[in-house]
Design a protein around this motif. Structure first.
Motif, PDB file in Angstrom:
ATOM      1  N   MET A 154       0.706  -1.352   0.217  1.00  0.00           N
ATOM      2  CA  MET A 154      -0.058  -0.124   0.090  1.00  0.00           C
ATOM      3  C   MET A 154       0.838   1.128   0.047  1.00  0.00           C
ATOM      4  SD  MET A 154      -2.724  -1.483   2.900  1.00  0.00           S
ATOM      5  CE  MET A 154      -4.170  -0.081   2.700  1.00  0.00           C
ATOM      6  N   GLU A 159       0.022   5.368  -1.210  1.00  0.00           N
ATOM      7  CA  GLU A 159      -1.316   5.370  -0.490  1.00  0.00           C
ATOM      8  C   GLU A 159      -0.981   5.584   1.120  1.00  0.00           C
ATOM      9  OE1 GLU A 159      -4.163   6.096  -1.708  1.00  0.00           O
ATOM     10  OE2 GLU A 159      -3.827   6.168  -3.760  1.00  0.00           O
ATOM     11  N   ILE A 215      -7.946  -3.738   1.076  1.00  0.00           N
ATOM     12  CA  ILE A 215      -7.478  -4.099  -0.143  1.00  0.00           C
ATOM     13  C   ILE A 215      -8.577  -4.451  -1.040  1.00  0.00           C
ATOM     14  CG2 ILE A 215      -5.627  -5.666  -1.313  1.00  0.00           C
ATOM     15  CD1 ILE A 215      -3.936  -5.101   0.941  1.00  0.00           C
ATOM     16  N   SER A 220      -8.421   2.045  -5.241  1.00  0.00           N
ATOM     17  CA  SER A 220      -7.010   2.326  -5.367  1.00  0.00           C
ATOM     18  C   SER A 220      -6.195   0.828  -5.292  1.00  0.00           C
ATOM     19  CB  SER A 220      -6.632   3.378  -4.665  1.00  0.00           C
ATOM     20  OG  SER A 220      -6.840   3.023  -3.206  1.00  0.00           O
ATOM     21  N   PHE A 221      -6.650  -0.040  -4.463  1.00  0.00           N
ATOM     22  CA  PHE A 221      -5.925  -1.308  -4.210  1.00  0.00           C
ATOM     23  C   PHE A 221      -6.462  -2.404  -4.924  1.00  0.00           C
ATOM     24  CE2 PHE A 221      -5.814   1.401  -0.025  1.00  0.00           C
ATOM     25  CZ  PHE A 221      -4.577   1.779  -0.293  1.00  0.00           C
ATOM     26  N   TYR A 224      -5.669  -3.979  -8.581  1.00  0.00           N
ATOM     27  CA  TYR A 224      -4.212  -4.827  -8.622  1.00  0.00           C
ATOM     28  C   TYR A 224      -4.808  -6.240  -8.445  1.00  0.00           C
ATOM     29  CZ  TYR A 224      -1.953  -0.471  -8.797  1.00  0.00           C
ATOM     30  OH  TYR A 224      -1.287   0.923  -9.021  1.00  0.00           O
TER      31      TYR A 224
END
Length: 455
Positions: A154, A159, A215, A220-221, A224
């Protein structure tokens, strides 16, 4: 992370990354601080037992978790090089590795913990509290190591605010559990200092579950897809992580374990001296969060720029970080000098401990000044994935110069226990100078390579 052009833009971005990291590090340290402070309210014996147990645990945790910090420069360079598709695979391999490391800690601890504590010439009750505190704390090893990997992922994305909020959320939980288990409130057993170990271990599990949820849910996480599939264990990827991570972990271990060695050597002194020393050490460790956070932020920024082949920008970030660390070290040194009496009373109400702790805190000023240079430089070097020389320099600084000098001063001069602090500060100062030379050489080499490729 994103590209910046001017020095002002770099400074603003660096602060945006640094401040949440600093708050996070202080938050994580606060758990250990609360353990020691609240145990001190239960009595000097509980304070000494928890402080010794903590001093044995911290180098193990920081050294081994340092291996997992390899995720930060690797992911930062993947982001800078626009190789986002490799991130999930890298993170999950690091998670597997973290679990293996935790299991190894359990196995080694099972056979060595009792002999290690027995080797210290402690009062019977202090011995019992230190041992039982570590046993209680061990319940949280696996979640703590996994969280270290996920946090590194992270943070590498820039972030850092998210990990800050996770830590701040967990602090009240830790404090409440400490209150319940140390003092036996609301029907809970009164465990004294040992209760602090259980409280912290439970808090580590809470942190992990919160992190996994974020997550999975935060865009934003989640983009992935870290937990989207099961990856087979890759020895090749583990090797990449270990090649970078082991030198980082060992360098951190050499620095933090030196205090455990000093604690062992100081077991010849009475409980009052040990408690006073641990108060100064704990507060110095608190101040250490500043250069450590600056170091971690530099790894992210420098790693991102190196991955994007912008070595001039990477150098500018290094200057910003090191300069800021020095400025803050001067400020905290002044505060430590002026308010050392108040600091000592925060930890203990024992009138025999307080004045001795104030004396130890004076020596902590010089230690944290040297750390303000060495730690940020190590962080910058990690951004370049240059970790092996830092490892060697850490070994020389603490174990070849610092500890032997401290032992001589403590045993053969009138300085007694204070001699250890002078020795360690001297070793750290030498290490900082050598690290500065190494950073200069690495930056020059990277810049030369970039110029040659440009031609």
């Amino acid at each position: 992370m994103y590209q910046t052009i001017t020095s002002k833009e770099k400074f603003i971005l660096y602060l945006k990354i640094l401040v949440p990291i600093l708050i996070t590090q202080v938050g994580l340290f606060a758990m250990n601080f609360l353990d020691i402070m609240m145990s001190g309210r239960a009595g000097a014996t509980d304070l000494a037992g928890v402080a010794i147990g903590s001093s044995l645990w911290i180098p193990v945790y920081t050294g081994l978790s340092g291996i997992l910090l390899a995720v930060t420069p690797i992911v930062a360079q993947l982001i800078g090089g626009k190789k986002q598709h490799e991130i999930a695979y890298t993170v999950m391999q690091a998670v597997y590795l973290s679990i293996i490391i935790a299991i190894i800690v359990f196995i080694i601890g099972f056979f060595t913990l009792q002999p290690l504590v027995n080797a210290m010439d402690l009062e019977v009750r202090v011995h019992e509290i230190a041992y039982d505190y570590l046993i209680a704390l061990s319940i949280g090893i696996i979640p703590l190591f996994i969280y270290t990997v996920l946090r590194s992922f992270m943070d590498a994305l820039g972030e850092t605010k998210m990990t800050m909020w996770i830590t701040l959320t967990s602090l009240p939980i830790n404090a409440i559990l400490n209150y319940l288990l140390i003092f036996g409130k609301f029907g809970f057993p009164k465990l004294g200092g040992v209760g602090a170990g259980y409280a912290t271990a439970i808090t580590y599990w809470v942190i992990l579950f919160i992190t996994i949820l974020i997550i999975q849910k935060q865009i934003s996480f989640s983009q992935y897809n870290v937990f989207a599939r099961f990856y087979a264990i890759s020895v090749k990827k583990w090797k990449e992580l270990l090649v970078i991570g082991v030198p980082i972990g060992l360098a951190i271990f050499f620095e933090t374990s030196i205090f455990s060695a000093v604690t062992l050597l100081m077991s010849e002194y009475d409980t009052i001296t040990i408690a006073a020393h641990q108060i100064a050490l704990n507060f110095a460790s608190f101040l250490y969060m500043i250069p450590l956070s600056i170091s971690m932020a530099l790894t992210i920024c420098v790693g991102f720029e190196v991955g994007a082949k912008r070595t001039v920008d990477a150098k500018q970030y290094s200057i910003i970080g090191i300069g800021l660390a020095l400025l803050l070290a001067i400020v905290t040194g002044i505060i430590l000098f002026l308010y050392r009496d108040i600091i000592a009373t925060i930890y203990s109400t024992d009138q025999a401990v307080i004045p001795l702790a104030q004396h130890f805190l004076l020596y902590a000023i010089f230690f944290q000044l040297s750390d303000a240079v060495g730690q940020p430089i190590q962080g910058a070097l990690r951004g370049y994935k240059d970790v092996n020389i830092s490892l060697i320099l850490s070994l020389i600084s603490f174990w070849v110069i610092g500890l032997p000098l401290g032992y001589v001063l403590a045993q053969y001069t009138s300085l007694d226990a204070f001699g250890y602090w002078i020795g360690l500060s001297s070793g750290l100062a030498v290490g900082a100078i050598l690290l500065f030379v190494r950073l200069y050489l690495v930056q020059r080499n990277f810049h030369t390579i970039e110029l040659l490729k440009g031609k």
